[in-house]
Scaffold this motif. Structure first.
Motif, mmCIF file in Angstrom:
data_model
loop_
_atom_site.group_PDB
_atom_site.id
_atom_site.type_symbol
_atom_site.label_atom_id
_atom_site.label_comp_id
_atom_site.label_asym_id
_atom_site.label_seq_id
_atom_site.Cartn_x
_atom_site.Cartn_y
_atom_site.Cartn_z
ATOM 1 N N ALA A 102 0.997 -1.308 0.136
ATOM 2 C CA ALA A 102 0.017 0.618 0.173
ATOM 3 C C ALA A 102 1.391 1.447 0.401
ATOM 4 C CB ALA A 102 -1.013 0.056 1.082
ATOM 5 N N LEU A 103 1.888 1.487 0.433
ATOM 6 C CA LEU A 103 2.586 2.375 0.448
ATOM 7 C C LEU A 103 3.371 2.796 -0.128
ATOM 8 C CD1 LEU A 103 4.548 1.699 4.616
ATOM 9 C CD2 LEU A 103 2.659 3.944 3.705
ATOM 10 N N SER A 105 2.373 1.719 -3.370
ATOM 11 C CA SER A 105 1.125 2.424 -4.263
ATOM 12 C C SER A 105 1.719 3.854 -4.320
ATOM 13 C CB SER A 105 0.012 1.481 -3.864
ATOM 14 O OG SER A 105 -1.212 1.923 -5.028
ATOM 15 N N SER A 106 0.802 4.305 -3.203
ATOM 16 C CA SER A 106 1.365 5.482 -2.927
ATOM 17 C C SER A 106 1.814 6.478 -2.357
ATOM 18 C CB SER A 106 0.315 5.564 -0.610
ATOM 19 O OG SER A 106 0.913 6.897 -0.591
ATOM 20 N N LEU A 107 2.968 5.539 -2.409
ATOM 21 C CA LEU A 107 4.139 6.401 -3.204
ATOM 22 C C LEU A 107 4.507 6.670 -5.091
ATOM 23 C CD1 LEU A 107 6.799 7.750 -2.147
ATOM 24 C CD2 LEU A 107 8.532 5.586 -2.450
ATOM 25 N N SER A 109 1.683 6.670 -6.583
ATOM 26 C CA SER A 109 0.847 7.655 -7.024
ATOM 27 C C SER A 109 1.275 9.386 -6.322
ATOM 28 C CB SER A 109 -0.406 7.611 -5.966
ATOM 29 O OG SER A 109 -1.821 8.320 -6.581
ATOM 30 N N LYS A 110 1.796 9.715 -5.326
ATOM 31 C CA LYS A 110 2.217 10.651 -5.305
ATOM 32 C C LYS A 110 3.478 11.076 -6.125
ATOM 33 C CE LYS A 110 0.993 10.766 -0.187
ATOM 34 N NZ LYS A 110 1.408 10.383 1.275
#
Length: 143
Positions: A102-103, A105-107, A109-110
């Motif tokens: 999840a991190l 994926s979030s990274l 995306s950011k």
């Protein structure tokens, strides 16, 4: 009468010789029986000793068997505890892997948003730079 006496004396001597012979035979038989009794007693003692040693070995083996069974049970219990701990650790690892995914994926995306913002600002800087250049040229023309 004298003849009868001699005959009786011969019979008495014959009986005495038979008695002496029987006593000698009886003594030899008693001696042989005594030796046989001693031999059997010795054999009985040896068998008793062997039996006692086997019983001692059997008791020692029983003690060893019980100790091994106890150690085996303890090790099985320890194994079960470690298996439970492994299950818990696997669950925790799976949870952390999910969090890492999840991190990431979030990274990503950011990072994409940052790169898009960077492109947009770079484009804006280029536009503003071009506009500034035009204004600088216009100001220079006017001056």
């Amino acid at each position: 009468v004298a003849m009868e006496t001699v005959s009786l004396e011969h019979q008495i001597q014959s009986v005495q010789r038979h008695i002496a012979f029987l006593k000698k035979e009886q003594m030899e038989l008693l001696h042989d029986l005594h030796l046989e009794i001693l031999r059997l007693q010795k054999h009985c003692s040896e068998l008793t000793h062997d039996l006692e040693m086997k019983e001692l070995e059997a008791r020692q083996q029983d003690v060893l068997d019980r100790e091994l069974e106890e150690r085996c049970r303890a090790m099985e219990a320890e194994l079960q505890e470690k298996e439970k701990a492994n299950v818990e650790l696997r669950k925790e690892l799976q949870h952390k892997e999910t969090l890492v995914a999840a991190l990431r994926s979030s990274l990503r995306s950011k990072e994409r948003r940052f790169l898009e913002e960077l492109k947009r600002r770079s484009h804006r800087v280029t536009i503003l730079d071009t506009e500034l250049q035009k204004q600088t040229e216009a100001a220079a023309y006017l001056s």
